[in-house]
Motif scaffolding. Structure first.
Motif, PDB file in Angstrom:
ATOM      1  N   PRO A  16     -11.796  -8.684  11.489  1.00 21.64           N
ATOM      2  CA  PRO A  16     -10.909  -9.796  11.133  1.00 21.64           C
ATOM      3  C   PRO A  16      -9.731  -9.312  10.289  1.00 21.64           C
ATOM      4  N   LEU A  17      -8.701 -10.117  10.225  1.00 12.46           N
ATOM      5  CA  LEU A  17      -7.462  -9.757   9.527  1.00 12.46           C
ATOM      6  C   LEU A  17      -7.699  -9.296   8.094  1.00 12.46           C
ATOM      7  N   PHE A  18      -8.577 -10.035   7.382  1.00  7.49           N
ATOM      8  CA  PHE A  18      -8.715  -9.715   5.945  1.00  7.49           C
ATOM      9  C   PHE A  18      -9.276  -8.318   5.720  1.00  7.49           C
ATOM     10  N   ALA A  19      -9.996  -7.786   6.700  1.00  6.84           N
ATOM     11  CA  ALA A  19     -10.527  -6.424   6.549  1.00  6.84           C
ATOM     12  C   ALA A  19      -9.378  -5.430   6.445  1.00  6.84           C
ATOM     13  N   TYR A  20      -8.335  -5.645   7.253  1.00  5.54           N
ATOM     14  CA  TYR A  20      -7.170  -4.748   7.203  1.00  5.54           C
ATOM     15  C   TYR A  20      -6.450  -4.909   5.879  1.00  5.54           C
ATOM     16  N   LEU A  21      -6.331  -6.154   5.436  1.00 10.21           N
ATOM     17  CA  LEU A  21      -5.649  -6.410   4.169  1.00 10.21           C
ATOM     18  C   LEU A  21      -6.392  -5.724   3.024  1.00 10.21           C
ATOM     19  N   LEU A  22      -7.731  -5.818   3.087  1.00 13.54           N
ATOM     20  CA  LEU A  22      -8.547  -5.222   2.027  1.00 13.54           C
ATOM     21  C   LEU A  22      -8.357  -3.709   1.988  1.00 13.54           C
ATOM     22  N   VAL A  23      -8.359  -3.089   3.146  1.00  9.21           N
ATOM     23  CA  VAL A  23      -8.170  -1.632   3.209  1.00  9.21           C
ATOM     24  C   VAL A  23      -6.837  -1.262   2.562  1.00  9.21           C
ATOM     25  N   SER A  24      -5.780  -1.998   2.907  1.00 11.37           N
ATOM     26  CA  SER A  24      -4.452  -1.699   2.355  1.00 11.37           C
ATOM     27  C   SER A  24      -4.419  -1.903   0.845  1.00 11.37           C
ATOM     28  N   ALA A  43       0.831  -1.203   0.000  1.00  6.61           N
ATOM     29  CA  ALA A  43       0.000   0.000   0.000  1.00  6.61           C
ATOM     30  C   ALA A  43       0.866   1.254   0.000  1.00  6.61           C
ATOM     31  N   LEU A  44       1.912   1.245   0.815  1.00  5.20           N
ATOM     32  CA  LEU A  44       2.740   2.447   0.916  1.00  5.20           C
ATOM     33  C   LEU A  44       3.680   2.592  -0.280  1.00  5.20           C
ATOM     34  N   THR A  45       4.125   1.467  -0.849  1.00  6.08           N
ATOM     35  CA  THR A  45       4.943   1.548  -2.067  1.00  6.08           C
ATOM     36  C   THR A  45       4.107   2.140  -3.199  1.00  6.08           C
ATOM     37  N   SER A  77     -10.184   2.156  24.497  1.00  2.72           N
ATOM     38  CA  SER A  77     -11.486   1.543  24.674  1.00  2.72           C
ATOM     39  C   SER A  77     -12.353   1.747  23.444  1.00  2.72           C
ATOM     40  N   VAL A  78     -12.068   2.824  22.686  1.00  5.05           N
ATOM     41  CA  VAL A  78     -12.839   3.067  21.472  1.00  5.05           C
ATOM     42  C   VAL A  78     -11.896   2.979  20.279  1.00  5.05           C
ATOM     43  N   PHE A  79     -12.251   2.135  19.318  1.00  6.89           N
ATOM     44  CA  PHE A  79     -11.371   1.968  18.153  1.00  6.89           C
ATOM     45  C   PHE A  79     -11.734   2.975  17.064  1.00  6.89           C
ATOM     46  N   ASP A  80     -10.702   3.635  16.541  1.00  2.00           N
ATOM     47  CA  ASP A  80     -10.914   4.595  15.462  1.00  2.00           C
ATOM     48  C   ASP A  80     -10.720   3.887  14.124  1.00  2.00           C
ATOM     49  N   PRO A  81     -11.725   3.910  13.225  1.00  2.00           N
ATOM     50  CA  PRO A  81     -11.575   3.210  11.939  1.00  2.00           C
ATOM     51  C   PRO A  81     -10.385   3.717  11.129  1.00  2.00           C
ATOM     52  N   LEU A  82      -9.959   4.966  11.369  1.00  2.00           N
ATOM     53  CA  LEU A  82      -8.781   5.473  10.655  1.00  2.00           C
ATOM     54  C   LEU A  82      -7.557   4.614  10.935  1.00  2.00           C
ATOM     55  N   MET A  83      -7.609   3.904  12.036  1.00  2.00           N
ATOM     56  CA  MET A  83      -6.453   3.073  12.399  1.00  2.00           C
ATOM     57  C   MET A  83      -6.369   1.794  11.579  1.00  2.00           C
ATOM     58  N   MET A  84      -7.308   1.640  10.653  1.00  2.00           N
ATOM     59  CA  MET A  84      -7.186   0.506   9.739  1.00  2.00           C
ATOM     60  C   MET A  84      -6.301   0.867   8.548  1.00  2.00           C
ATOM     61  N   LEU A  85      -5.914   2.144   8.450  1.00  2.00           N
ATOM     62  CA  LEU A  85      -5.145   2.589   7.284  1.00  2.00           C
ATOM     63  C   LEU A  85      -3.695   2.097   7.340  1.00  2.00           C
ATOM     64  N   PRO A  86      -3.042   2.015   6.168  1.00  2.00           N
ATOM     65  CA  PRO A  86      -1.697   1.433   6.082  1.00  2.00           C
ATOM     66  C   PRO A  86      -0.644   2.001   7.049  1.00  2.00           C
ATOM     67  N   PRO A  87      -0.660   3.275   7.432  1.00  2.00           N
ATOM     68  CA  PRO A  87       0.401   3.698   8.346  1.00  2.00           C
ATOM     69  C   PRO A  87       0.416   2.898   9.648  1.00  2.00           C
ATOM     70  N   PHE A  88      -0.695   2.237   9.955  1.00  2.00           N
ATOM     71  CA  PHE A  88      -0.761   1.516  11.229  1.00  2.00           C
ATOM     72  C   PHE A  88      -0.502   0.020  11.091  1.00  2.00           C
ATOM     73  N   THR A  89      -0.323  -0.451   9.862  1.00  2.63           N
ATOM     74  CA  THR A  89      -0.194  -1.906   9.704  1.00  2.63           C
ATOM     75  C   THR A  89       0.980  -2.450  10.499  1.00  2.63           C
ATOM     76  N   GLY A  90       2.052  -1.673  10.591  1.00  2.00           N
ATOM     77  CA  GLY A  90       3.217  -2.128  11.346  1.00  2.00           C
ATOM     78  C   GLY A  90       2.865  -2.396  12.802  1.00  2.00           C
ATOM     79  N   TYR A  91       2.075  -1.499  13.401  1.00  2.00           N
ATOM     80  CA  TYR A  91       1.705  -1.655  14.812  1.00  2.00           C
ATOM     81  C   TYR A  91       0.748  -2.828  14.987  1.00  2.00           C
ATOM     82  N   GLN A  92      -0.172  -2.942  14.009  1.00  2.00           N
ATOM     83  CA  GLN A  92      -1.121  -4.057  14.086  1.00  2.00           C
ATOM     84  C   GLN A  92      -0.388  -5.384  14.007  1.00  2.00           C
TER      85      GLN A  92
END
Ligand SMILES: Nc1ncnc2c1ncn2[C@@H]1O[C@H](COP(=O)(O)OP(=O)(O)OP(=O)(O)O)[C@@H](O)[C@H]1O
Ligand SMILES: [Mg+2]
Lengths: 332, 293
Positions: B265-273, B174-176, B224-239
Motif C-alpha cells: 500500500p501507498l503508506f509503506a512507500y511513504l514510511l520507507v522514505s 527523503a532526498l533533501t 513479474s518479480v518486485f524488488d524491495p529495493l525499489m521502495m527506496l526514495p530514488p524510485f518515488t518519482g517513477y512510482q
C-alpha cells in the motif's frame, strides 16, 4: 511580576560583583597525540583588558575556541560570566567574539548580516535598526551598509565582523588576532576601534603576537608558549619591573663631544653609554628610566636633540626571553 | 507583541541588554536567513526558472523531441512527465547538498557558531529552508507538468494526482535530508554524490532485474518479480508516475512504471522514505554537533 524582576536584577548585580569575566582552569586540549593547550589557568576580571600573547602555534586560537564553544576541552573547564562554556547558548549571551578571521555571507550587506545576528540575539523591532546604526558608526562603516560584503576589502570585512560582535552591547569581548592580515592603515584603524571600545564594565580577551597591540590596548598580559602559561602580569608592572633593561638611541644635530660622553657615563642610572657615530649615541638605564634627564643633558651641551627612540620595548625583551622565540624547534 | 518583545525594544541603546530569544524564534531567524541566501543564489533561481519553463517545453514540443532522442524505448505519450523522477533527485541535491558544507568551507560558521545559538538550531533551521524550497520548486514543476500533461493527454483523476504528489513530496523530503545530512561529511558538499548515487542505483537495480529476465521495459510489460529495493526514495518519482498515469497517460506509462510498484500500500512507500530521510538527518546532526572548528 515587578518583584520578580527586581529580585532577578539584584541577583544579577550580586553575580556581577563576585564572578570573573572569564575563568579558565586546568584547561587542556589535545588533537590526537598532540597537546595544543596544556593545563592552562587564566582569569580575566570584570573590566580587565587582557592580551593573550604567544608565538605562532602557541595555542592562543585553540584556547579561545574552547572558550567560545568551537572546540570542546579534553579536560579542565572554562567559565564565562560564571557559566560553564559547555552551556554554549547561555555562556555566550553577553559575549561578542571574532575568532580566526570569520567571514560574512558575501551576498549579504552589512545591514542584512547585522540584522540576522541581532535577531538571533533577541534585538527586535525599531531597536534593531537603531542598534545597527550604532555599531556601524562605531566601526565607521555606516556609509557601506547596503553594499554586498563580498566586494569589501579585508579591513572593511574585519570591521563588519567586529560590528557583529558588538551587536548585543557585550560585557565581554573575545578577539583572536583582530588585526591579522591588515595593511598598516587597516591595522591602525582597527586598533583605534579596539581602544574606543574600552569601558569600565567591559572585559576584553584578545590574542595577538603583536607586542605594541598589547601595550596599547591591554591592562594585563598572559604569555603562552607551547600551550602553557609562562607569564601573567599587569602590563604597567611588567614595564616598571623591566625598566632596567631599557636602551635608548639618541640622534643630535651637532657633533657629540667627549665632554658630553663623559657626563653621560657619569649620569645617575646609566649603566652603559656608547657613541655610535658622530651624531648619535646609545644609553642603557640600569635603574630608573630617566630619559628626561638625558634630554636635559643634551640641552646643556647644546647638541640639539634630533630624535630619541627606545630600542626594543621592555615587553619585547621579556617576551623574547620567555617564549624562546630564538629556538627554532618552536616552529611546527 | 508580547511583553518580552516590548522590553527588548525599549532596551535598545548603549548600556542596556537584550533578552536571548527562545530556540524556536532563533530557528525562525535561521530559516529566514537561509531563504534570503537562496533568493541571492544562482542555482536556486536557475531551478525556479527551469520549473517555469516546463509549459513552454511542453507546448512547443521541445520536451518530446529531447526525451525521445534520449530514450527510444518509451511509448510516445507523456514525455514531459518523465522529467519528474529526475526532478525529485536533482532539486534536493542542488538545494540541500552544499548549504551547510559551504558554511564551513567559507568560514561563515566561524562567525555563527560563536553566537548564543545551539548548533541543532542552525542545523534544523537551514534544513527546513532547504526542504521548503525543494518541495516548493518541485511542486511548481509538478503542477506545470501535470497541467500540461492533462492538456495534452486528457484529464487525470484528482485522487491520483494527490497521492502521486504526496509520494513525490515525501521522496523529496527523503532526498533533501539525505543530501543535507551527507553534506556534513564532505568538504565540498554532497550534491554530486547524491545525484550519481540516485542515478546509478536505479540503473544497477534495473540492470540486475533485466539480466534475470524479471524486467522487460521495451515491451512495456513490467516486471513479474518486485524488488524491495525499489521502495527506496530514488524510485518515488517513477512510482508516482505510475499512480498519476491512471488518467493522463493511458496505459503506456502505466505499464512501463509498473516495474517500480510492488504489492504494497501507498503508506509503506511513504514510511520507507520518511525513515530514510530521518536517518540521514540524524547522522548529519550528530556530525555537526561534534564538529570541531
Ligand atoms: N584541529 C587541529 N588538529 C590538529 N592540530 C591542531 C588543530 N588546531 C590547532 N592545532 C595545532 O595546535 C597548535 C596550536 O594552534 P593554535 O592555532 O592554537 O595556535 P596560535 O597560538 O593561535 O597560533 P597563530 O599565532 O599561528 O594563530 C598548533 O601547533 C596547531 O598545529
Ligand atoms: Mg591563531
Amino acid at each position: 511580576m515587578l518583584a520578580q524582576l527586581f529580585n532577578a536584577d539584584i541577583c544579577r548585580k550580586c553575580g556581577d560583583i563576585f564572578t570573573n569575566a572569564i575563568d579558565v582552569s586546568g584547561l587542556t586540549k589535545s588533537f590526537g597525540g598532540f597537546t595544543a593547550v596544556n593545563n592552562v589557568n587564566m582569569t580575566v576580571r570584570k573590566g580587565e583588558y587582557m592580551g593573550l600573547l604567544g608565538p605562532n602555534g602557541a595555542g592562543k586560537s585553540t584556547m579561545l575556541k574552547v572558550i567560545t564553544g568551537m572546540l570542546s576541552p579534553t579536560s579542565g573547564s572554562a567559565f564565562v560570566n560564571g557559566v560553564d562554556c559547555k552551556d554554549h547558548r547561555k555562556a555566550m549571551e553577553t559575549v561578542g567574539c571574532v575568532i580566526e578571521t570569520p567571514e560574512c555571507y558575501p551576498n549579504f550587506t552589512p545591514t542584512e548580516i547585522l540584522s540576522y545576528v541581532g535577531k538571533l540575539r533577541g534585538i527586535t523591532g525599531p531597536g534593531l535598526n537603531a542598534r545597527i546604526r550604532e555599531v556601524l558608526d562605531e566601526v565607521r562603516m555606516w556609509e557601506w551598509r547596503d553594499r554586498p560584503i563580498g566586494k569589501f576589502s579585508k579591513g572593511m570585512k574585519q570591521r563588519i565582523t567586529l560590528a557583529q560582535a558588538l551587536m548585543p552591547d557585550p560585557d565581554i569581548l573575545i578577539f583572536d588576532e583582530p588585526t591579522s592580515g591588515l595593511d598598516p592603515r587597516g591595522l591602525v584603524e582597527v586598533r583605534e576601534i579596539l581602544k574606543g571600545l574600552k569601558r569600565s564594565d567591559r572585559s576584553l580577551l584578545v590574542s595577538t603576537h603583536m607586542l605594541n597591540e598589547v601595550s596599547e590596548v591591554c591592562d594585563s598580559v598572559t604569555i603562552i608558549r607551547r600551550g602553557q602559561v609562562v607569564l601573567s602580569d599587569n602590563v604597567k608592572d611588567l614595564l616598571k619591573r623591566k625598566a632596567g633593561n631599557v636602551t635608548i638611541d639618541v640622534t643630535v644635530r651637532n657633533s657629540i663631544t667627549q665632554g658630553f660622553m663623559d657626563d653621560l657615563k657619569n649620569f645617575v642610572g646609566i649603566s652603559d653609554a656608547q657613541r655610535t657615530d658622530e651624531h648619535s649615541f646609545a644609553a642603557t638605564f640600569s635603574g630608573n628610566d630617566d630619559r628626561e634627564g638625558i634630554v636635559e643633558l643634551v640641552k646643556q651641551h647644546r647638541l640639539g636633540l634630533f630624535s630619541l627612540n627606545q630600542k626594543g620595548s621592555d615587553l619585547e625583551t621579556s617576551y623574547l626571553s620567555l617564549t624562546g622565540e630564538e629556538d627554532k624547534d618552536d616552529i611546527r | 507583541m508580547t511583553s518580552d518583545e516590548m522590553t527588548s525594544n525599549e532596551a535598545a541603546g548603549p548600556g542596556r541588554k537584550y533578552k536571548l530569544p527562545s530556540e524556536i524564534s532563533q530557528l525562525i531567524s535561521v530559516f529566514g536567513a537561509q531563504m534570503r541566501l537562496y533568493s541571492k543564489s544562482k542555482v536556486a533561481i536557475a531551478f525556479i526558472i527551469l520549473a517555469l519553463v516546463i509549459p513552454v517545453l511542453a507546448y512547443s514540443g521541445a520536451a518530446e523531441t529531447i526525451i525521445k532522442g534520449m530514450i527510444k524505448a518509451i511509448p510516445s505519450t507523456s514525455y514531459l512527465l518523465i522529467l519528474l523522477p529526475l526532478f525529485t533527485i536533482a532539486i534536493p541535491a542542488m538545494m540541500a547538498g552544499r548549504i551547510l558544507s559551504s558554511e564551513f568551507a567559507n568560514r561563515t560558521a566561524y562567525l555563527l557558531f560563536t553566537l548564543p545559538v545551539s548548533r541543532t538550531t542552525y542545523y534544523l533551521g537551514k534544513f527546513l529552508a532547504a526542504l521548503t524550497l525543494s518541495i516548493g520548486v518541485f511542486a511548481m514543476a509538478y503542477a506545470f507538468a501535470v497541467i500540461c500533461g492533462s492538456g495534452m493527454y486528457g484529464p487525470s483523476y484528482p485522487n491520483d494526482v494527490l497521492s502521486s504528489f504526496v509520494m513525490c513530496a515525501v521522496g523529496v523530503f527523503a532526498l533533501t535530508a539525505m543530501a543535507y545530512g551527507l553534506s556534513t561529511y564532505f568538504k565540498k558538499g554532497s550534491t554530486g554524490l547524491v545525484i550519481s548515487m540516485m542515478i546509478f542505483l536505479p540503473m544497477i537495480i534495473l540492470a540486475l532485474r533485466g539480466m534475470t529476465g524479471d524486467l522487460d521495459l521495451s515491451e512495456g510489460t513490467g516486471s513479474s518479480v518486485f524488488d524491495p529495493l525499489m521502495m527506496l526514495p530514488p524510485f518515488t518519482g517513477y512510482q508516482s508516475l505510475y499512480l498519476i498515469d491512471n488518467g493522463i497517460g493511458g496505459t503506456s506509462l502505466r505499464s512501463l512504471f509498473k516495474a517500480f510498484i510492488g504489492p504494497y500500500p501507498l503508506f509503506a512507500y511513504l514510511l520507507v522514505s520518511i525513515i530514510w530521510g530521518t536517518v540521514f538527518l540524524i547522522l548529519g546532526m550528530l556530525n555537526v554537533k561534534r564538529k570541531e572548528l
